[in-house]
Design an enzyme around this catalytic site. Structure first.
Site, short mmCIF file in Angstrom:
data_model
loop_
_atom_site.label_atom_id
_atom_site.label_comp_id
_atom_site.label_asym_id
_atom_site.label_seq_id
_atom_site.Cartn_x
_atom_site.Cartn_y
_atom_site.Cartn_z
N ASP A 71 19.57 40.12 9.56
CA ASP A 71 18.16 40.48 9.29
C ASP A 71 17.30 41.12 10.37
O ASP A 71 17.15 39.93 11.17
CB ASP A 71 17.51 39.80 8.19
CG ASP A 71 16.18 40.44 7.78
OD1 ASP A 71 15.61 41.39 8.02
OD2 ASP A 71 15.55 39.54 6.93
N ASP B 20 12.00 47.21 9.16
CA ASP B 20 12.72 45.98 8.74
C ASP B 20 13.66 46.02 7.77
O ASP B 20 13.81 46.81 6.78
CB ASP B 20 11.70 45.17 8.01
CG ASP B 20 11.94 43.76 7.46
OD1 ASP B 20 13.32 43.32 7.98
OD2 ASP B 20 11.39 42.74 7.05
N HIS C 248 7.95 43.17 0.56
CA HIS C 248 6.61 43.08 1.18
C HIS C 248 6.12 44.41 1.96
O HIS C 248 7.26 45.21 2.31
CB HIS C 248 6.55 42.02 2.34
CG HIS C 248 7.56 42.20 3.17
ND1 HIS C 248 7.50 42.92 4.42
CD2 HIS C 248 8.97 41.63 3.40
CE1 HIS C 248 8.62 42.58 5.39
NE2 HIS C 248 9.42 41.87 4.81
N HIS D 28 4.07 41.01 7.11
CA HIS D 28 4.08 40.66 5.70
C HIS D 28 2.70 40.95 5.17
O HIS D 28 1.71 40.36 5.52
CB HIS D 28 4.44 39.39 5.37
CG HIS D 28 5.94 39.06 5.43
ND1 HIS D 28 6.53 38.72 6.53
CD2 HIS D 28 7.12 39.04 4.40
CE1 HIS D 28 7.64 38.43 6.44
NE2 HIS D 28 7.99 38.76 5.09
N GLU E 242 13.66 44.09 -0.30
CA GLU E 242 14.98 43.30 0.12
C GLU E 242 15.28 42.48 -0.91
O GLU E 242 14.89 41.42 -0.84
CB GLU E 242 14.61 42.65 1.31
CG GLU E 242 13.38 41.70 1.33
CD GLU E 242 13.21 41.07 2.50
OE1 GLU E 242 14.15 40.43 3.22
OE2 GLU E 242 11.96 40.60 3.16
N GLU F 196 18.20 45.33 2.52
CA GLU F 196 17.11 45.63 2.82
C GLU F 196 16.81 47.00 3.41
O GLU F 196 17.64 47.21 4.43
CB GLU F 196 16.42 44.37 3.71
CG GLU F 196 14.85 45.05 3.94
CD GLU F 196 14.11 43.73 4.80
OE1 GLU F 196 13.12 43.55 4.76
OE2 GLU F 196 14.95 42.89 5.55
#
Length: 291
Positions: free
Chosen positions: A85, A96, A155, A163, A188, A276
């Site tokens: 990640d 992300d 998020h 976040h 995710e 994700e």
């Protein structure tokens, strides 16, 4: 969304996609976790971007927040399920993205998180309630015989903010925040063979600054100087080049100036997969920046 901001998100997303693929290729039996982490983060910097958070390399029942320590000797083993990640930013605009590398033989578990992510992305458009996405994620994972991790979520993203609302659940729900054009989201899903709940472990290698306040300990002041350019985004213990760093970090945590992020794990012996993408909500759907 202004065109120049959109362009920064897209550039960060393209870099994140490339580096995720290159990092995943280096995950093999016998390879060093620390070397993979250093490769990923050095690649981000070499491409001219910033590291949005320490690369997470989480094994087996660990779902998130593991990253190598400065002297980490761990290597990947046969049977490991590895979550990679990473976060890339350009002027604070973040991409992300994550994937799972299966060093064992559990393709269906990996498929569960990917299918859940992609099905949720297909439903993203203005006016859709967040709870709808959680219902979709849970259905895809449960239909393959696994459990979604209930206490982890996707998020929202914003400049230098990893976040923010709305959270995107991985469990069924109704209502909640409604998607709007211009929102930036990271979806995710996590699929687990365990209980579907993660808990804090003892291992802590990731931190972030919470408040600004003068400190007296010289090593603590040095750490705050080193992380100032992070603009509040997370950093790893191995990013700090200060003598007595452990003592200084403990003091900063005690004083509420920084916080730690313990490794989050399901029950021992279980396996967790993750997938994700980051996306920007458009007028009628979304654009995935990391695809």
């Amino acid at each position: 969304m202004k065109e120049e901001i959109f362009d920064r998100y897209m550039q960060a997303g393209a870099a994140a996609k490339k580096i995720l693929c290159e990092g995943a290729e280096r995950i093999r039996v016998g390879a060093s976790l620390l070397e993979v982490a250093e490769f990923v983060e050095n690649s981000i910097l070499d491409e001219g971007f910033g590291i949005a958070f320490p690369v997470n390399i989480s094994l087996n029942e660990a779902a998130a927040h593991d990253t190598p320590s400065p002297d980490d000797t761990r290597t990947f083993a046969k049977g490991d399920m590895v979550k990679l990640d990473l976060g890339v930013h350009l002027d604070g605009y973040i991409a992300d993205t994550a994937c799972t590398v299966d060093l064992g033989d559990q393709p269906l578990l990996c498929e569960a998180s990917i299918a859940a992510r992609d099905a949720a992305i297909a439903a993203v458009r203005p006016g859709v309630a967040i709870g709808t996405l959680g219902t979709i994620v849970a259905h895809e994972i449960k239909s393959r015989g696994f459990l979604p991790v209930a206490n982890l979520t996707g998020h929202g993203l914003d400049q230098y903010c990893l976040h923010k609302g709305p959270n995107v659940p991985n469990i069924p729900g109704s209502g909640g925040a409604v998607l709007e054009e211009g929102m930036v989201l990271a979806i995710e899903p996590f699929a687990s063979t365990g209980t579907g709940f993660v808990h804090d472990g003892r291992r802590e290698e990731i931190f972030s600054q919470q408040i600004r306040r003068p400190v007296r300990l010289p090593a603590a002041r040095k750490i705050l100087q080193e992380i100032e350019s992070r603009n509040g985004m997370p950093f790893a213990r191995r990013h700090v080049h200060v003598k007595s760093a452990d003592l200084a970090l403990s003091r900063l945590i005690h004083d509420g100036i920084i916080r730690s992020y313990p490794v989050l794990s399901d029950v021992p012996g279980s396996y967790v997969s993750q997938a994700e993408h980051t996306m920007i909500v458009t007028g009628d759907a979304c654009i995935v920046t990391t695809a």
